[in-house]
Design a protein around this motif. Structure first.
Motif, mmCIF file in Angstrom:
data_model
loop_
_atom_site.group_PDB
_atom_site.id
_atom_site.type_symbol
_atom_site.label_atom_id
_atom_site.label_comp_id
_atom_site.label_asym_id
_atom_site.label_seq_id
_atom_site.Cartn_x
_atom_site.Cartn_y
_atom_site.Cartn_z
ATOM 1 N N SER A 51 0.839 -1.201 0.000
ATOM 2 C CA SER A 51 0.000 0.000 0.000
ATOM 3 C C SER A 51 0.878 1.257 0.000
ATOM 4 O O SER A 51 0.494 2.293 -0.536
ATOM 5 C CB SER A 51 -0.953 -0.007 1.188
ATOM 6 N N LYS A 52 2.079 1.150 0.574
ATOM 7 C CA LYS A 52 3.002 2.295 0.516
ATOM 8 C C LYS A 52 3.407 2.556 -0.924
ATOM 9 O O LYS A 52 3.519 3.705 -1.355
ATOM 10 C CB LYS A 52 4.257 2.017 1.340
ATOM 11 N N ASP A 60 1.643 1.944 -3.516
ATOM 12 C CA ASP A 60 0.501 2.599 -4.166
ATOM 13 C C ASP A 60 0.559 4.106 -3.934
ATOM 14 O O ASP A 60 0.387 4.893 -4.855
ATOM 15 C CB ASP A 60 -0.823 2.058 -3.616
ATOM 16 N N VAL A 61 0.814 4.488 -2.686
ATOM 17 C CA VAL A 61 0.863 5.917 -2.361
ATOM 18 C C VAL A 61 2.040 6.585 -3.070
ATOM 19 O O VAL A 61 1.933 7.710 -3.556
ATOM 20 C CB VAL A 61 0.978 6.125 -0.837
ATOM 21 N N SER A 81 3.170 6.059 -5.889
ATOM 22 C CA SER A 81 2.955 6.364 -7.310
ATOM 23 C C SER A 81 2.277 7.722 -7.493
ATOM 24 O O SER A 81 2.152 8.203 -8.609
ATOM 25 C CB SER A 81 2.178 5.245 -8.007
ATOM 26 N N LEU A 82 1.868 8.371 -6.400
ATOM 27 C CA LEU A 82 1.340 9.735 -6.510
ATOM 28 C C LEU A 82 2.466 10.766 -6.597
ATOM 29 O O LEU A 82 2.204 11.962 -6.719
ATOM 30 C CB LEU A 82 0.468 10.082 -5.301
ATOM 31 N N LEU A 101 1.232 12.223 2.710
ATOM 32 C CA LEU A 101 0.378 11.186 3.288
ATOM 33 C C LEU A 101 1.131 10.329 4.305
ATOM 34 O O LEU A 101 0.646 9.278 4.721
ATOM 35 C CB LEU A 101 -0.204 10.313 2.170
ATOM 36 N N GLY A 102 2.319 10.790 4.688
ATOM 37 C CA GLY A 102 3.013 10.140 5.792
ATOM 38 C C GLY A 102 3.930 9.002 5.385
ATOM 39 O O GLY A 102 4.351 8.214 6.227
ATOM 40 N N VAL A 103 4.256 8.900 4.101
ATOM 41 C CA VAL A 103 5.201 7.868 3.682
ATOM 42 C C VAL A 103 6.612 8.442 3.761
ATOM 43 O O VAL A 103 6.873 9.537 3.292
ATOM 44 C CB VAL A 103 4.912 7.401 2.241
ATOM 45 N N ASN A 104 7.493 7.690 4.394
ATOM 46 C CA ASN A 104 8.872 8.102 4.522
ATOM 47 C C ASN A 104 9.576 7.867 3.190
ATOM 48 O O ASN A 104 10.318 6.903 3.005
ATOM 49 C CB ASN A 104 9.512 7.271 5.621
ATOM 50 N N SER A 129 6.147 10.086 10.917
ATOM 51 C CA SER A 129 5.562 10.476 9.635
ATOM 52 C C SER A 129 4.050 10.325 9.609
ATOM 53 O O SER A 129 3.329 11.211 9.166
ATOM 54 C CB SER A 129 6.145 9.639 8.508
ATOM 55 N N ASP A 130 3.541 9.198 10.098
ATOM 56 C CA ASP A 130 2.095 8.996 9.951
ATOM 57 C C ASP A 130 1.304 9.868 10.917
ATOM 58 O O ASP A 130 0.203 10.316 10.607
ATOM 59 C CB ASP A 130 1.714 7.518 10.054
ATOM 60 N N ALA A 175 1.194 13.289 9.391
ATOM 61 C CA ALA A 175 0.272 13.344 8.250
ATOM 62 C C ALA A 175 -1.192 13.427 8.692
ATOM 63 O O ALA A 175 -2.068 13.733 7.895
ATOM 64 C CB ALA A 175 0.472 12.128 7.356
ATOM 65 N N MET A 226 1.500 12.793 -12.139
ATOM 66 C CA MET A 226 1.367 11.398 -11.730
ATOM 67 C C MET A 226 1.522 10.473 -12.920
ATOM 68 O O MET A 226 1.186 10.818 -14.032
ATOM 69 C CB MET A 226 -0.007 11.136 -11.143
ATOM 70 N N VAL A 266 0.200 7.314 -12.772
ATOM 71 C CA VAL A 266 -0.845 6.290 -12.715
ATOM 72 C C VAL A 266 -2.182 6.864 -13.151
ATOM 73 O O VAL A 266 -2.407 8.063 -13.096
ATOM 74 C CB VAL A 266 -1.040 5.754 -11.284
ATOM 75 N N PHE A 274 -7.071 8.255 -1.278
ATOM 76 C CA PHE A 274 -5.687 8.264 -0.808
ATOM 77 C C PHE A 274 -5.510 9.215 0.373
ATOM 78 O O PHE A 274 -4.616 9.040 1.190
ATOM 79 C CB PHE A 274 -4.740 8.674 -1.933
ATOM 80 N N TYR A 296 -5.110 7.618 3.664
ATOM 81 C CA TYR A 296 -4.017 6.672 3.890
ATOM 82 C C TYR A 296 -3.392 6.756 5.286
ATOM 83 O O TYR A 296 -3.126 5.722 5.903
ATOM 84 C CB TYR A 296 -2.931 6.822 2.811
ATOM 85 N N PRO A 297 -3.174 7.955 5.825
ATOM 86 C CA PRO A 297 -2.567 8.012 7.156
ATOM 87 C C PRO A 297 -3.394 7.267 8.208
ATOM 88 O O PRO A 297 -2.854 6.778 9.197
ATOM 89 C CB PRO A 297 -2.538 9.509 7.474
ATOM 90 N N GLN A 346 -8.112 14.095 4.114
ATOM 91 C CA GLN A 346 -7.025 13.793 5.052
ATOM 92 C C GLN A 346 -7.343 14.327 6.447
ATOM 93 O O GLN A 346 -6.766 13.876 7.435
ATOM 94 C CB GLN A 346 -5.720 14.399 4.511
#
Ligand SMILES: Nc1ncnc2c1ncn2[C@@H]1O[C@H](COP(=O)(O)OP(=O)(O)O)[C@@H](O)[C@H]1O
Ligand SMILES: [Mg+2]
Lengths: 318, 255
Positions: A198-199, A201-202, A204-205, A213-216, B70-71, B74, B86, B88, B98, B101-102, B152
């Motif tokens: 799922s990380k 997936d994120v 790819s943004l 969105l909090g991904v390192n 991080s989360d 967010a 993007m 995709v 999305f 996501y957090p 979010q």
């Protein structure tokens, strides 16, 4: 979503059919002799296909493109460099060649380092246009290729034969002792991959949205880069370089399964790989009884597909 | 509360942001204004951790933003950058999802779905929620991205020139929605704006940057006047009051 499950099931069935055909076709009396050999080859093709698919899809996500692959950027050539250096300096009787694990380990480490350096200079800082990157990749590939050729000229001709067989892709001369370690690497990669799907997936943004969105992001990129180079090293060590294969299967998967979900994209690309490799090998060996090898055909088709993708990209850019 | 302390960033020899200190007042819309290249985007990127500062620090609730997980971060602060490229193909709804996501880590719960619905409602995207992003106009796309940061559900929403691709109608619509987020839901919005009249009419506070330095920081009414604008833009800009709004008339047919 429903449509995608149906497509995946279709691919799965085709993959199984390919495997069964290759395993049992025309086997008759030679079962005890032929069957274990065929299973070994099938296992090698499945492992290779899955490793290349997985490595290519995740590489393309972190580099945000659909044309460059680890192989196109020169990763395969790096494998050639490592082996040639080993033959050149240590020779075919040295522990670096005789001990397959040591040889494999050296190749992995060199390829991971190569990937990290490549990333640091090409992808990290500014966004270079894809054509520039491609050109640089080609130049690196050619440069490493020339280096290899140069050293090979200086190597003893007998040694050279041994080296050449290592650098030429072939599914018929699988190194069985590497197969187990390759399967182990693949399993570990998937256990890790399962946690990061799922990380991905994120990611790819794009970097900024993913970080929002909090991904390192930067650390993930490093991890995934290492993952994808280990996988490419594994597949190259197992059957040799098949440069354009990852490009084909990844893009077919994107086109066939329109989704952002990596779990689906990677599964799709893996199944397509198995169909192409096992099914293709079946056709080459048993139906057409060709003298040429599958990897030659794959690179030929892949090369054409590559040009098609480039043309399409350049038209989209206008 | 977000506190920015002596924040600096340089590229080569150029100080892009130089010793900027300010506090973002909770429950307000703060507009960042200033000429191109003043350092607004860079400042916003450092506040939202997209970019590391050279010196100085940013505190969220008294803790350096670098120390936040991080989360968790967010869930408190969201940012939308100027350009969003993007690779995709996503539908509007997938993009907005999305934003959760957090919280959901990819597995949406009913609560997540409700937030997604709400954000889509807020941005008036119902008719196009199943369309692909790359098939939308620039403005629709922008609204979809804003819906993502609304989903979010962070206390702080940072937006870098979100009105860039939008026509007047949708610009006004978005500013009104941001007002609602602040007035009804108690959010804090920091927004980079190009058109100072949007800043004047819709924001509570204005921060003006020029050559990387903070030149003005205060309530809107104290900043939208000819003297201050002259300092920021090196232009004589008359300010007229219409329907209780201060409008900057920066067009001048006499050169
Ligand atoms: N990655 C970078 N490398 C070099 N210079 C940069 C970089 N990013 C921004 N700058 C420079 O920093 C200055 C401020 O940029 P920016 O923060 O985008 O300004 P603004 O958003 O106010 O228009 C500009 O002069 C820009 O050229
Ligand atoms: Mg900017």
């Amino acid at each position: 979503m429903r449509k995608n499950s149906l497509k995946l099931i279709t691919l799965f069935i085709l993959a199984i059919i390919s495997i069964l055909l290759y395993a049992f076709y025309d086997i008759k009396g030679g079962f005890d002799y032929a069957f274990p050999r065929r299973v070994l080859k099938i296992a090698a093709m499945v492992v290779t296909g899955v490793a290349i698919s997985y490595a290519t899809v995740v590489f393309q996500t972190i580099t945000q493109n659909r044309i460059l692959t680890p192989s196109v950027m020169g990763m395969d050539s790096m494998y050639g460099v490592v082996q040639t250096l080993i033959y050149f300096f240590a020779g075919s009787m040295s522990v670096w060649v005789v001990n397959k694990y040591l040889n494999f380990g050296a190749a992995i480490i060199a390829m991971v380092l190569f990937a990290l350096i490549l990333y640091r200079f090409l992808f990290r800082s500014d966004k270079h246009p894809i054509y520039l990157l491609l050109l640089i990749g080609m130049i690196i590939g050619t440069l490493l290729g020339s280096l290899v050729t140069f050293m090979q000229v200086l190597i003893d001709p007998v040694e050279y034969l041994g080296l050449q067989s290592m650098l030429f892709a072939s599914f018929t001369k699988v190194k069985a002792e590497l197969l187990y370690i390759a399967i182990a690497i693949l399993i570990v990669s998937f256990i890790y991959g399962f946690r990061i799907m799922s990380k991905l997936d994120v990611m790819s943004l794009g970097r900024e949205n993913a970080m929002n969105l909090g991904v390192n992001y930067d650390r993930m990129v490093m991890n995934i880069l290492i993952l994808s180079s280990v996988l490419i090293a594994t597949s190259t060590a197992l059957v040799g370089p098949i440069t354009f294969f990852g490009l084909i299967v990844a893009n077919l998967s994107y086109q066939f399964l329109v989704t952002y979900k990596h779990s689906i994209l990677i599964l799709g690309a893996s199944l397509i790989s198995i169909i192409a490799l096992v099914g293709g090998q079946f056709l080459v060996e048993h139906i057409f009884e060709l003298r040429t090898t599958l990897s030659v055909i794959i690179n030929f088709i892949g090369g054409i597909y590559f040009i098609y993708l480039l043309l399409r990209e350049s038209r989209a850019a206008k | 509360m977000i506190n920015i302390k002596d924040l600096s960033k340089r590229y080569g020899k150029k100080n892009v942001v130089e010793k900027v200190s300010l506090t973002i007042q909770p429950g307000t819309i703060t507009s960042f204004i200033g000429p191109n290249g003043a350092g607004k985007s860079t400042l916003l990127s450092m506040v939202s951790r997209l970019l590391e500062a050279d010196t100085g620090e940013v505190l969220l609730d008294q803790n350096n933003v670098k120390k936040w997980k991080s989360d968790e971060f967010a869930k408190r602060v969201s940012i939308l950058k100027q350009s969003n490229f993007m690779n995709v193909r996503l539908t509007v709804r997938e993009l907005v999802s999305f934003g959760r996501y957090p919280y959901s880590k990819g597995r949406l719960t009913d609560i997540d779905e409700k937030h997604v619905d709400q954000a889509i409602d807020y941005m008036n995207l119902h008719d196009m929620e199943d369309q692909f992003i790359d098939e939308l106009s620039g403005g629709q796309k922008q609204r979809a991205f804003i819906a993502m940061v609304i989903a979010q559900d962070t206390d702080y929403i940072l937006l870098d020139e979100p009105l860039n691709n939008l026509d007047m109608k949708h610009s006004v619509q978005i500013m009104k929605i941001l007002r609602k987020l602040v007035d009804e839901l108690g959010k804090t919005v920091v927004i980079v704006l190009h058109d100072i009249n949007f800043a004047s009419v819709y924001s509570d506070r204005i921060v003006a940057l020029k050559d990387g330095k903070l030149v003005k920081n205060g309530p809107t009414s104290e900043i939208i006047n000819s003297a201050s604008l002259r300092e920021i833009y090196d232009m004589d800009i008359p300010v007229q009051v219409q329907n209780g709004c201060r409008i900057c008339v920066y067009f001048n047919s006499h050169g």
